[in-house]
Design an enzyme around this catalytic site. Structure first.
Site, PDB file in Angstrom:
ATOM      1  N   HIS A 195      42.688  32.129  40.819  1.00  0.00           N
ATOM      2  CA  HIS A 195      43.309  32.091  42.145  1.00  0.00           C
ATOM      3  C   HIS A 195      42.264  32.509  43.169  1.00  0.00           C
ATOM      4  O   HIS A 195      41.176  32.964  42.825  1.00  0.00           O
ATOM      5  CB  HIS A 195      44.550  32.984  42.209  1.00  0.00           C
ATOM      6  CG  HIS A 195      44.277  34.442  42.082  1.00  0.00           C
ATOM      7  ND1 HIS A 195      43.766  35.005  40.934  1.00  0.00           N
ATOM      8  CD2 HIS A 195      44.436  35.473  42.955  1.00  0.00           C
ATOM      9  CE1 HIS A 195      43.628  36.307  41.091  1.00  0.00           C
ATOM     10  NE2 HIS A 195      44.021  36.621  42.322  1.00  0.00           N
ATOM     11  N   ASP A 242      38.652  39.221  45.179  1.00  0.00           N
ATOM     12  CA  ASP A 242      38.087  39.924  44.021  1.00  0.00           C
ATOM     13  C   ASP A 242      37.893  39.009  42.815  1.00  0.00           C
ATOM     14  O   ASP A 242      37.378  39.448  41.783  1.00  0.00           O
ATOM     15  CB  ASP A 242      38.939  41.138  43.647  1.00  0.00           C
ATOM     16  CG  ASP A 242      40.385  40.791  43.318  1.00  0.00           C
ATOM     17  OD1 ASP A 242      40.960  39.931  44.009  1.00  0.00           O
ATOM     18  OD2 ASP A 242      40.957  41.395  42.391  1.00  0.00           O
ATOM     19  N   HIS A 243      38.261  37.744  42.972  1.00  0.00           N
ATOM     20  CA  HIS A 243      38.073  36.772  41.888  1.00  0.00           C
ATOM     21  C   HIS A 243      37.116  35.640  42.268  1.00  0.00           C
ATOM     22  O   HIS A 243      36.728  34.865  41.395  1.00  0.00           O
ATOM     23  CB  HIS A 243      39.417  36.187  41.463  1.00  0.00           C
ATOM     24  CG  HIS A 243      40.331  37.192  40.845  1.00  0.00           C
ATOM     25  ND1 HIS A 243      40.550  37.282  39.492  1.00  0.00           N
ATOM     26  CD2 HIS A 243      41.077  38.185  41.402  1.00  0.00           C
ATOM     27  CE1 HIS A 243      41.394  38.281  39.238  1.00  0.00           C
ATOM     28  NE2 HIS A 243      41.727  38.833  40.392  1.00  0.00           N
ATOM     29  N   HIS A 297      41.460  43.852  34.205  1.00  0.00           N
ATOM     30  CA  HIS A 297      41.987  43.944  35.575  1.00  0.00           C
ATOM     31  C   HIS A 297      42.686  45.298  35.771  1.00  0.00           C
ATOM     32  O   HIS A 297      43.862  45.386  36.106  1.00  0.00           O
ATOM     33  CB  HIS A 297      42.939  42.780  35.863  1.00  0.00           C
ATOM     34  CG  HIS A 297      43.131  42.502  37.327  1.00  0.00           C
ATOM     35  ND1 HIS A 297      44.153  43.055  38.066  1.00  0.00           N
ATOM     36  CD2 HIS A 297      42.425  41.736  38.185  1.00  0.00           C
ATOM     37  CE1 HIS A 297      44.083  42.627  39.309  1.00  0.00           C
ATOM     38  NE2 HIS A 297      43.025  41.820  39.413  1.00  0.00           N
TER      39      HIS A 297
END
Length: 312
Positions: free
Chosen positions: A63, A67-68, A270
């Protein structure tokens, strides 16, 4: 086949955990590495491993939260300095192509290799390549989010040499053809079907990656019979209500899925910065009560995924 965790934290980097990224190393199988999410400073993390960016051929983005994905433009730029690296494919939700292209355009960055974008909009098969298939399904997050299921094709069984003994076939091409399951004709005219001389097929391995989501039925479909399930564990088991409100999962929810879907190993990732140091072990201990083969992963941890039947 091996997983290496490059970032196991949630939301923002900390001294103990960088933000999300995990590498699936398929060096023996394909001489390739696939990345799942590329949080900020992923390429810095890679510098502390034996990973070479020229080996990275596919990137899967769950997504578009920062942070990704914030590490993606820099990593793509650096890959250009690795020589003749070949093309790269990025799979991700709507908007990931725009994010990459705008970032590169505004910074006047030119990459030396073609980048193909595959937009994820619905569940199903998204990639089929050299004995591997990748499936995706929608998760339940604040923005469009997808989980991934990597499935290796089955491997042919062992050649049954004892069964072939009476044919006196010398070492050479004919045995190789039979091992592949091909039909061969011997010098005396005898026709042999290789499939009649092979043992049972060896099932391929399955790896499932589940990042930001709250509990939702699609996770079970993606996780079924996985050799390794990487599942987000932002919250502890006693904070299910908070996890739901923030569109995340708990360690216990991940463990329940692993148990329910016959998973072999669960990797909790995570991890929220609220669980620093030994506090993070709380998540692991809660999950182990439900699913004993659980590990709380840290940055740079490596998980070997052996062929079925060869586990030690």
């Amino acid at each position: 086949m091996e997983l290496q965790f490059l970032g196991t934290g949630a939301g923002q980097p900390s001294k103990q955990r960088n933000v999300s990224s995990v590498a699936l190393k398929l060096l023996d199988e394909l001489n390739e590495i696939w990345l799942f999410d590329v949080g900020e400073a992923t390429q810095h993390q890679i510098l502390r491993t034996n990973i070479r960016l020229r080996k990275v051929t596919k990137i899967f983005i769950s997504h578009n939260h920062g942070d990704h994905i914030f590490g993606l433009p820099g990593l793509l730029s650096t890959r250009s300095f690795q020589g003749d690296v070949g093309p790269l494919t990025i799979y991700g939700p709507p908007g990931i192509e725009q994010f990459v292209k705008v970032s590169l355009k505004v910074s006047r960055t030119k990459v030396s290799y073609p980048i193909k974008f595959v937009e994820l909009t619905k569940p199903g098969l998204i990639c089929e390549d050299k004995g591997f298939r990748v499936y995706t399904d929608r998760l339940d997050h604040r923005i469009p989010s997808f989980g991934f299921r990597v499935v290796e094709d089955s491997h042919p069984g062992e050649l049954l040499i004892d069964k072939l003994a009476k044919y006196n076939i010398p070492n050479g091409p004919l045995l190789g053809q039979l091992k592949r399951g091909d039909q061969v004709t011997l010098a005396d005219g005898t026709v042999l079907n290789g499939k009649d001389f092979l043992g049972a097929e060896k099932p391929g391995r399955i790896v499932t990656i589940i990042y930001d989501t709250r509990s939702t039925p699609s996770i079970a479909r993606l996780a079924k019979d996985a050799d390794v399930l990487v599942h987000e564990s932002t919250f502890a088991g006693d904070e299910a209500k908070m996890a739901h409100n923030y569109y995340h999962s708990t360690s216990v929810q991940a463990a329940k899925i692993a148990k329910q879907e016959n998973v072999k190993k669960l990797c909790l990732s995570h991890i929220s910065a609220r669980y620093m140091g030994n506090k993070a072990k709380k998540l692991e201990s809660q999950a182990k009560k439900v699913f004993p083969n659980t590990i709380l992963v840290n940055d740079f941890d490596q998980i070997n995924i052996p062929m079925k039947g060869s586990e030690k």
